[in-house]
Design a protein around this motif. Structure first.
Motif, PDB file in Angstrom:
ATOM      1  N   ARG A  18      31.983  60.133   2.392  1.00  0.00           N
ATOM      2  CA  ARG A  18      31.734  59.152   3.453  1.00  0.00           C
ATOM      3  C   ARG A  18      32.957  59.008   4.358  1.00  0.00           C
ATOM      4  NH1 ARG A  18      27.649  55.837   4.382  1.00  0.00           N
ATOM      5  NH2 ARG A  18      27.965  53.958   5.638  1.00  0.00           N
ATOM      6  N   ALA A  19      34.141  59.114   3.800  1.00  0.00           N
ATOM      7  CA  ALA A  19      35.350  59.070   4.628  1.00  0.00           C
ATOM      8  C   ALA A  19      35.365  60.237   5.619  1.00  0.00           C
ATOM      9  CB  ALA A  19      36.592  59.096   3.744  1.00  0.00           C
ATOM     10  N   LEU A  20      34.972  61.423   5.145  1.00  0.00           N
ATOM     11  CA  LEU A  20      34.890  62.574   6.048  1.00  0.00           C
ATOM     12  C   LEU A  20      33.831  62.350   7.125  1.00  0.00           C
ATOM     13  CD1 LEU A  20      35.233  65.622   3.633  1.00  0.00           C
ATOM     14  CD2 LEU A  20      36.780  65.021   5.500  1.00  0.00           C
ATOM     15  N   LEU A  21      32.709  61.736   6.744  1.00  0.00           N
ATOM     16  CA  LEU A  21      31.672  61.440   7.729  1.00  0.00           C
ATOM     17  C   LEU A  21      32.198  60.497   8.804  1.00  0.00           C
ATOM     18  CD1 LEU A  21      28.746  61.628   8.686  1.00  0.00           C
ATOM     19  CD2 LEU A  21      28.195  59.736   7.128  1.00  0.00           C
ATOM     20  N   VAL A  22      32.987  59.505   8.408  1.00  0.00           N
ATOM     21  CA  VAL A  22      33.596  58.593   9.386  1.00  0.00           C
ATOM     22  C   VAL A  22      34.510  59.369  10.329  1.00  0.00           C
ATOM     23  CG1 VAL A  22      35.176  56.648   9.657  1.00  0.00           C
ATOM     24  CG2 VAL A  22      33.407  56.576   7.903  1.00  0.00           C
ATOM     25  N   GLY A  23      35.329  60.287   9.782  1.00  0.00           N
ATOM     26  CA  GLY A  23      36.207  61.083  10.626  1.00  0.00           C
ATOM     27  C   GLY A  23      35.434  61.951  11.598  1.00  0.00           C
ATOM     28  N   ILE A  24      34.341  62.540  11.140  1.00  0.00           N
ATOM     29  CA  ILE A  24      33.515  63.372  12.026  1.00  0.00           C
ATOM     30  C   ILE A  24      32.917  62.532  13.144  1.00  0.00           C
ATOM     31  CG2 ILE A  24      31.417  64.766  12.137  1.00  0.00           C
ATOM     32  CD1 ILE A  24      32.024  65.670   9.265  1.00  0.00           C
ATOM     33  N   MET A  25      32.394  61.361  12.797  1.00  0.00           N
ATOM     34  CA  MET A  25      31.774  60.498  13.813  1.00  0.00           C
ATOM     35  C   MET A  25      32.806  59.993  14.813  1.00  0.00           C
ATOM     36  SD  MET A  25      28.987  58.373  11.547  1.00  0.00           S
ATOM     37  CE  MET A  25      28.227  57.653  12.996  1.00  0.00           C
ATOM     38  N   ILE A  54      30.514  53.350  11.357  1.00  0.00           N
ATOM     39  CA  ILE A  54      29.572  52.955  10.318  1.00  0.00           C
ATOM     40  C   ILE A  54      30.328  52.134   9.273  1.00  0.00           C
ATOM     41  CG2 ILE A  54      28.052  54.933  10.660  1.00  0.00           C
ATOM     42  CD1 ILE A  54      29.373  56.260   8.263  1.00  0.00           C
ATOM     43  N   SER A  55      29.583  51.461   8.413  1.00  0.00           N
ATOM     44  CA  SER A  55      30.232  50.654   7.386  1.00  0.00           C
ATOM     45  C   SER A  55      30.997  51.554   6.421  1.00  0.00           C
ATOM     46  CB  SER A  55      29.184  49.840   6.623  1.00  0.00           C
ATOM     47  OG  SER A  55      28.256  50.696   5.976  1.00  0.00           O
ATOM     48  N   TYR A  56      32.232  51.191   6.165  1.00  0.00           N
ATOM     49  CA  TYR A  56      33.080  51.970   5.258  1.00  0.00           C
ATOM     50  C   TYR A  56      34.031  51.027   4.537  1.00  0.00           C
ATOM     51  CZ  TYR A  56      36.866  54.884   3.558  1.00  0.00           C
ATOM     52  OH  TYR A  56      37.817  55.472   2.755  1.00  0.00           O
ATOM     53  N   GLN A  57      34.169  51.248   3.242  1.00  0.00           N
ATOM     54  CA  GLN A  57      35.098  50.503   2.403  1.00  0.00           C
ATOM     55  C   GLN A  57      35.945  51.493   1.611  1.00  0.00           C
ATOM     56  OE1 GLN A  57      35.467  47.236   2.575  1.00  0.00           O
ATOM     57  NE2 GLN A  57      33.718  46.988   3.990  1.00  0.00           N
ATOM     58  N   PRO A  58      37.166  51.097   1.216  1.00  0.00           N
ATOM     59  CA  PRO A  58      37.983  52.013   0.404  1.00  0.00           C
ATOM     60  C   PRO A  58      37.308  52.441  -0.896  1.00  0.00           C
ATOM     61  CG  PRO A  58      39.328  50.224   1.260  1.00  0.00           C
ATOM     62  CD  PRO A  58      37.917  49.887   1.596  1.00  0.00           C
ATOM     63  N   SER A  59      36.338  51.675  -1.351  1.00  0.00           N
ATOM     64  CA  SER A  59      35.632  52.053  -2.581  1.00  0.00           C
ATOM     65  C   SER A  59      34.584  53.132  -2.351  1.00  0.00           C
ATOM     66  CB  SER A  59      34.963  50.813  -3.192  1.00  0.00           C
ATOM     67  OG  SER A  59      34.067  50.217  -2.262  1.00  0.00           O
ATOM     68  N   ASP A  60      34.342  53.515  -1.087  1.00  0.00           N
ATOM     69  CA  ASP A  60      33.373  54.576  -0.804  1.00  0.00           C
ATOM     70  C   ASP A  60      33.958  55.935  -1.177  1.00  0.00           C
ATOM     71  OD1 ASP A  60      31.380  52.880   0.116  1.00  0.00           O
ATOM     72  OD2 ASP A  60      32.216  52.851   2.147  1.00  0.00           O
ATOM     73  N   THR A  61      33.114  56.952  -1.114  1.00  0.00           N
ATOM     74  CA  THR A  61      33.514  58.292  -1.543  1.00  0.00           C
ATOM     75  C   THR A  61      34.291  59.021  -0.446  1.00  0.00           C
ATOM     76  OG1 THR A  61      31.436  59.252  -0.768  1.00  0.00           O
ATOM     77  CG2 THR A  61      31.505  58.440  -3.043  1.00  0.00           C
ATOM     78  N   TYR A  62      34.935  60.107  -0.859  1.00  0.00           N
ATOM     79  CA  TYR A  62      35.607  60.973   0.110  1.00  0.00           C
ATOM     80  C   TYR A  62      34.614  61.557   1.106  1.00  0.00           C
ATOM     81  CZ  TYR A  62      40.012  60.923  -2.519  1.00  0.00           C
ATOM     82  OH  TYR A  62      41.181  60.543  -3.115  1.00  0.00           O
TER      83      TYR A  62
END
Length: 389
Positions: A80-87, A70-78
């Motif tokens: 959303r970063a965890l969601l990326v790791g789960i996916m 999914i779309s992710y940028q360093p300015s996103d929240t922790y």
């Protein structure tokens, strides 16, 4: 009077009452121990002026994740970063389980082949993969991909606009839009519609005794909803073509070497276990079933598909559940080769925030929840194929 005085003793000696009492005591003990550990940990952290709680999830992550579905940028929240790791974890686990099932089934059938060369090769395949640690396989495949392939500037062009280098496999990609998301959801709905439709047609065939070709109608049930959405929404189909630049390949979709190494390692390692499970399931079916199928004029491959494998599922499904769970849990070894799964993202968050308990608790709950979902689905399927007498 005498009976009334003995009623409490009857409850004490009642096996069912004692079983319930023991369960209550065990559950209360677990809760008390967890509460003690939690209060002790939070008290120790407070004395060291270390922040606790999950408020950090709403803060800016500030780090890059190399692969994100999914779309992710360093300015996103922790969060959303965890969601990326789960996916990322779920994606590689599902693909590895699917490939392991296909490869393992073929190897398991090959183990029972009358051809001695084929059966011995399958036996060597199983023995090698089952007796070498998975972590070594991950290092092996990652080293092979990274060291044996050329850099991006000298990438192999396998097909037009398809490149292979030590940066991974780059292929043309469809530029995604919201309309395509709706069409994909319609396709999923069509697949869900096809199952009860096929079952209804099968029941009708059993009642009437009339054999009809089911696959055209089932295929129509699958593709009709997405075709309808496509005609209504009229999405714009645009391709993103990869091109070799001065330092890297721009555009397209990229399969990173870490993802490929993890997928290959998990798939091949699990396929060896699947092969032994399939072999044992087939040998558990009595020999008379083969003879009965042969007497009906079924050649061996057809007898295996229509008679033997459906019966062997009752033996195969329970241990396959453990194999799928191991594939999902072993994906945590991705941190060793740099694939950004849930564990690696959580480890980065712990290093940045200084909070260790909360990220560990989150990914423990994620692994527990997804493992329970896998077990529930496999138990449901096992109940469907179980022998009813």
């Amino acid at each position: 009077m005498h009976a009334a005085s003995q009623s409490p003793w009857r409850i004490i000696y009642d096996l069912r009452a004692r079983a319930i009492f023991y369960q209550i005591v065990c559950a209360a003990s677990v809760v008390l121990i967890a509460y003690f550990l939690f209060t002790n940990a939070t008290g120790s952290l407070a004395r060291q002026n270390i922040t606790t709680g999950f408020a950090y999830l709403s803060r800016e992550a500030g780090f890059v994740i190399s692969q994100s579905p999914i779309s992710y940028q360093p300015s996103d929240t922790y969060a959303r970063a965890l969601l990326v790791g789960i996916m990322n974890t779920v994606r590689v686990s599902i693909l590895a389980a699917f490939l392991a099932t296909v490869i393992g089934t073929l190897v398991g059938i090959a183990r029972l082949s009358a051809n001695p060369l084929l059966s011995r090769l399958a036996m060597v395949y199983v023995d090698v993969l089952r007796n070498v640690p998975l972590l070594l396989f991950l290092f092996l495949w990652y080293a092979v991909i990274v060291t044996s392939l050329p850099p991006a500037r000298q990438a192999y062009q396998i097909l037009p606009h398809v490149y292979l280098s030590n940066g991974g496999l780059i292929v043309p990609a469809l530029q995604w839009s919201q309309e395509l998301t709706y069409i994909s959801l319609a396709l999923i709905a069509g697949i869900g519609l096809a199952f009860p439709f096929a079952r209804k047609m099968r029941d009708k065939r059993v009642v009437t005794g009339v054999e009809r070709r089911r696959w055209p109608l089932v295929l129509l049930a699958v593709i009709a909803p997405p075709l309808l959405f496509f005609a209504v929404l009229r999405p714009t189909l645009a391709m993103d073509w990869p091109e070799i630049g001065r330092f890297r390949i721009a555009g397209g979709a990229q399969l990173m070497p870490e993802f490929v190494a993890l997928l290959v390692g998990l798939s091949l390692s699990a396929s060896a276990n699947v092969a032994e499970i399939v072999r044992s399931g087939i040998t558990a079916v009595k020999k008379g079933q083969w003879e009965a199928a042969a007497s009906l004029g079924l050649h061996r491959p057809l007898a295996l598909r229509l008679v033997i494998l459906p019966q062997s599922l009752r033996v195969i499904i329970p241990p396959m559940t453990s194999t799928y769970l191991n594939v999902f849990k072993n994906s945590s070894l991705a941190i060793a080769i740099g694939y950004p799964d849930l564990v690696m993202v959580s480890n980065t968050i712990m290093n940045q925030t200084g909070q260790a308990i909360e990220p560990i608790a989150i990914f423990m709950m994620v692994y527990l929840s997804l493992s329970l979902c896998i077990s529930a689905f496999m138990n449901w399927y096992n109940a469907r194929v179980a022998l009813r007498g």
